[in-house]
Write a protein that holds these residues in place. Structure first.
Motif, mmCIF file in Angstrom:
data_model
loop_
_atom_site.group_PDB
_atom_site.id
_atom_site.type_symbol
_atom_site.label_atom_id
_atom_site.label_comp_id
_atom_site.label_asym_id
_atom_site.label_seq_id
_atom_site.Cartn_x
_atom_site.Cartn_y
_atom_site.Cartn_z
ATOM 1 N N ALA A 148 17.200 -1.086 12.022
ATOM 2 C CA ALA A 148 16.209 -0.568 11.065
ATOM 3 C C ALA A 148 14.837 -0.504 11.729
ATOM 4 C CB ALA A 148 16.170 -1.449 9.818
ATOM 5 N N ASN A 149 14.487 -1.555 12.440
ATOM 6 C CA ASN A 149 13.217 -1.590 13.158
ATOM 7 C C ASN A 149 13.144 -0.472 14.190
ATOM 8 O OD1 ASN A 149 10.679 -2.808 13.983
ATOM 9 N ND2 ASN A 149 11.800 -3.377 15.823
ATOM 10 N N GLU A 150 14.208 -0.307 14.966
ATOM 11 C CA GLU A 150 14.255 0.758 15.978
ATOM 12 C C GLU A 150 14.109 2.138 15.330
ATOM 13 O OE1 GLU A 150 17.798 0.580 18.372
ATOM 14 O OE2 GLU A 150 17.358 -1.453 19.050
ATOM 15 N N PHE A 151 14.802 2.336 14.205
ATOM 16 C CA PHE A 151 14.760 3.642 13.559
ATOM 17 C C PHE A 151 13.340 3.957 13.079
ATOM 18 C CE2 PHE A 151 14.987 6.778 10.269
ATOM 19 C CZ PHE A 151 15.901 7.692 10.768
ATOM 20 N N CYS A 152 12.705 3.005 12.398
ATOM 21 C CA CYS A 152 11.335 3.247 11.929
ATOM 22 C C CYS A 152 10.425 3.612 13.095
ATOM 23 C CB CYS A 152 10.791 2.023 11.197
ATOM 24 S SG CYS A 152 11.551 1.691 9.595
ATOM 25 N N ASN A 153 10.533 2.870 14.190
ATOM 26 C CA ASN A 153 9.703 3.168 15.366
ATOM 27 C C ASN A 153 10.002 4.547 15.925
ATOM 28 O OD1 ASN A 153 8.060 0.837 15.575
ATOM 29 N ND2 ASN A 153 9.797 -0.308 16.370
ATOM 30 N N SER A 154 11.268 4.963 15.878
ATOM 31 C CA SER A 154 11.640 6.266 16.444
ATOM 32 C C SER A 154 11.041 7.435 15.671
ATOM 33 C CB SER A 154 13.170 6.401 16.516
ATOM 34 O OG SER A 154 13.714 6.686 15.237
ATOM 35 N N ILE A 155 10.669 7.202 14.421
ATOM 36 C CA ILE A 155 10.045 8.273 13.623
ATOM 37 C C ILE A 155 8.535 8.052 13.469
ATOM 38 C CG2 ILE A 155 12.175 8.902 12.418
ATOM 39 C CD1 ILE A 155 11.086 7.371 9.948
ATOM 40 N N GLY A 156 7.971 7.196 14.330
ATOM 41 C CA GLY A 156 6.528 6.968 14.324
ATOM 42 C C GLY A 156 6.053 6.087 13.187
ATOM 43 N N MET A 157 6.963 5.285 12.638
ATOM 44 C CA MET A 157 6.603 4.384 11.545
ATOM 45 C C MET A 157 6.977 2.963 11.962
ATOM 46 S SD MET A 157 7.762 6.723 8.265
ATOM 47 C CE MET A 157 6.540 6.183 7.066
ATOM 48 N N GLN A 158 6.894 2.029 11.013
ATOM 49 C CA GLN A 158 7.283 0.644 11.263
ATOM 50 C C GLN A 158 7.925 0.078 10.007
ATOM 51 O OE1 GLN A 158 3.410 -0.971 12.181
ATOM 52 N NE2 GLN A 158 3.017 -1.517 10.043
ATOM 53 N N LEU A 159 8.724 -0.987 10.171
ATOM 54 C CA LEU A 159 9.267 -1.650 8.987
ATOM 55 C C LEU A 159 8.099 -2.133 8.136
ATOM 56 C CD1 LEU A 159 12.324 -3.798 10.176
ATOM 57 C CD2 LEU A 159 12.337 -1.940 8.513
ATOM 58 N N VAL A 160 8.265 -2.055 6.834
ATOM 59 C CA VAL A 160 7.183 -2.333 5.902
ATOM 60 C C VAL A 160 6.700 -3.781 5.994
ATOM 61 C CG1 VAL A 160 8.630 -2.923 3.905
ATOM 62 C CG2 VAL A 160 6.396 -1.888 3.532
ATOM 63 N N THR A 161 5.384 -3.950 5.885
ATOM 64 C CA THR A 161 4.750 -5.259 5.783
ATOM 65 C C THR A 161 4.073 -5.331 4.421
ATOM 66 O OG1 THR A 161 2.680 -4.486 6.769
ATOM 67 C CG2 THR A 161 4.338 -5.399 8.271
ATOM 68 N N ILE A 162 4.102 -6.494 3.824
ATOM 69 C CA ILE A 162 3.520 -6.674 2.485
ATOM 70 C C ILE A 162 2.572 -7.859 2.543
ATOM 71 C CG2 ILE A 162 3.999 -7.193 0.073
ATOM 72 C CD1 ILE A 162 6.747 -5.843 0.448
ATOM 73 N N THR A 163 1.298 -7.605 2.304
ATOM 74 C CA THR A 163 0.296 -8.663 2.458
ATOM 75 C C THR A 163 -0.313 -9.148 1.151
ATOM 76 O OG1 THR A 163 -1.449 -7.036 2.841
ATOM 77 C CG2 THR A 163 -0.288 -7.891 4.788
ATOM 78 N N ASN A 164 0.061 -8.524 0.031
ATOM 79 C CA ASN A 164 -0.478 -8.983 -1.254
ATOM 80 C C ASN A 164 0.372 -8.440 -2.402
ATOM 81 O OD1 ASN A 164 -1.518 -6.288 -1.959
ATOM 82 N ND2 ASN A 164 -3.101 -6.683 -0.436
ATOM 83 N N ARG A 165 0.082 -8.898 -3.592
ATOM 84 C CA ARG A 165 0.845 -8.513 -4.785
ATOM 85 C C ARG A 165 0.771 -7.002 -5.019
ATOM 86 N NH1 ARG A 165 4.909 -9.911 -7.743
ATOM 87 N NH2 ARG A 165 4.221 -12.048 -7.719
ATOM 88 N N ASP A 166 -0.394 -6.410 -4.812
ATOM 89 C CA ASP A 166 -0.528 -4.965 -5.021
ATOM 90 C C ASP A 166 0.412 -4.176 -4.111
ATOM 91 O OD1 ASP A 166 -2.432 -5.310 -6.989
ATOM 92 O OD2 ASP A 166 -4.139 -4.958 -5.661
ATOM 93 N N GLU A 167 0.510 -4.590 -2.850
ATOM 94 C CA GLU A 167 1.428 -3.904 -1.934
ATOM 95 C C GLU A 167 2.878 -4.119 -2.352
ATOM 96 O OE1 GLU A 167 -0.909 -3.507 2.288
ATOM 97 O OE2 GLU A 167 0.501 -5.157 2.065
ATOM 98 N N ASN A 168 3.214 -5.328 -2.771
ATOM 99 C CA ASN A 168 4.579 -5.599 -3.229
ATOM 100 C C ASN A 168 4.911 -4.689 -4.412
ATOM 101 O OD1 ASN A 168 6.750 -7.833 -2.608
ATOM 102 N ND2 ASN A 168 6.763 -7.555 -4.818
ATOM 103 N N ASP A 169 3.976 -4.569 -5.347
ATOM 104 C CA ASP A 169 4.186 -3.703 -6.516
ATOM 105 C C ASP A 169 4.279 -2.233 -6.117
ATOM 106 O OD1 ASP A 169 4.082 -6.022 -8.025
ATOM 107 O OD2 ASP A 169 2.050 -5.652 -8.793
ATOM 108 N N ALA A 170 3.455 -1.811 -5.154
ATOM 109 C CA ALA A 170 3.486 -0.414 -4.704
ATOM 110 C C ALA A 170 4.825 -0.090 -4.047
ATOM 111 C CB ALA A 170 2.337 -0.145 -3.723
ATOM 112 N N VAL A 171 5.331 -1.010 -3.223
ATOM 113 C CA VAL A 171 6.627 -0.799 -2.580
ATOM 114 C C VAL A 171 7.720 -0.753 -3.648
ATOM 115 C CG1 VAL A 171 8.343 -1.828 -1.036
ATOM 116 C CG2 VAL A 171 5.938 -1.749 -0.357
#
Length: 167
Positions: free
Chosen positions: A44-67
């Protein structure tokens, strides 16, 4: 004779600029994608990197809710049970979870009750879970990195400072 700017003014301008960039970087204005494949955490990590993205990081409640809102609106969501890889693990040091894309420690956490539990000593990678029958509603669980195949969430990579100032 040109007028000089006092040093205190320059320091204040630099601090103000830094705070503006920081507030932009900490917003939830991320782009998400859930690929139509299931993979173990490493793939999953490799795939995200291959499309110019990264596995999701969540640093607060708002981000958790947005995801969570993003996942609910996707065709990968099931109201019976849904799980998705996140970008965190404790592979570097047992019990100390960090975000793989940037190496930062997981400060905000939304673990399911009793988690992380490193069941059988083999659970090191983070997943977002929605399993109402177990009272897990957009909480986190640790799971086996290599043997579990599930959907995953990629997010846009943060722009560097130069792009932030241009943007």
């Amino acid at each position: 004779m040109p007028k000089t700017i006092p040093c205190k003014s320059i320091v204040l301008i630099v601090i103000w600029t830094f705070l503006q960039v920081q507030s932009t970087l900490s917003s939830t204005d991320k782009e998400y994608e859930i690929p139509s494949i299931r993979a173990n955490w490493f793939k999953a990590n490799e795939f995200c990197n291959s499309i110019g993205m990264q596995l999701v990081t969540i640093t607060n409640r708002d981000e958790n809710d947005a995801v969570a809102r993003f996942v609910q609106g996707s065709d990968k969501f099931s109201d019976v049970a849904s799980s998705f890889w996140l970008g965190g693990s404790d592979l570097a040091e047992e019990g100390t979870f960090s975000w793989m894309p940037n190496g930062r420690l997981v400060r905000y956490a939304n673990w399911s009750p009793g988690e992380p539990n490193n069941n059988n000593g083999t659970e090191h990678c983070m997943q977002l879970v929605y399993i109402p029958r177990f009272e897990q509603r957009w909480t986190w669980n640790d799971n086996e990195c290599r043997t579990k195949y599930m959907y995953f969430i990629c997010e846009s990579k943060p722009r560097d400072c130069v792009e932030q100032l241009k943007g």
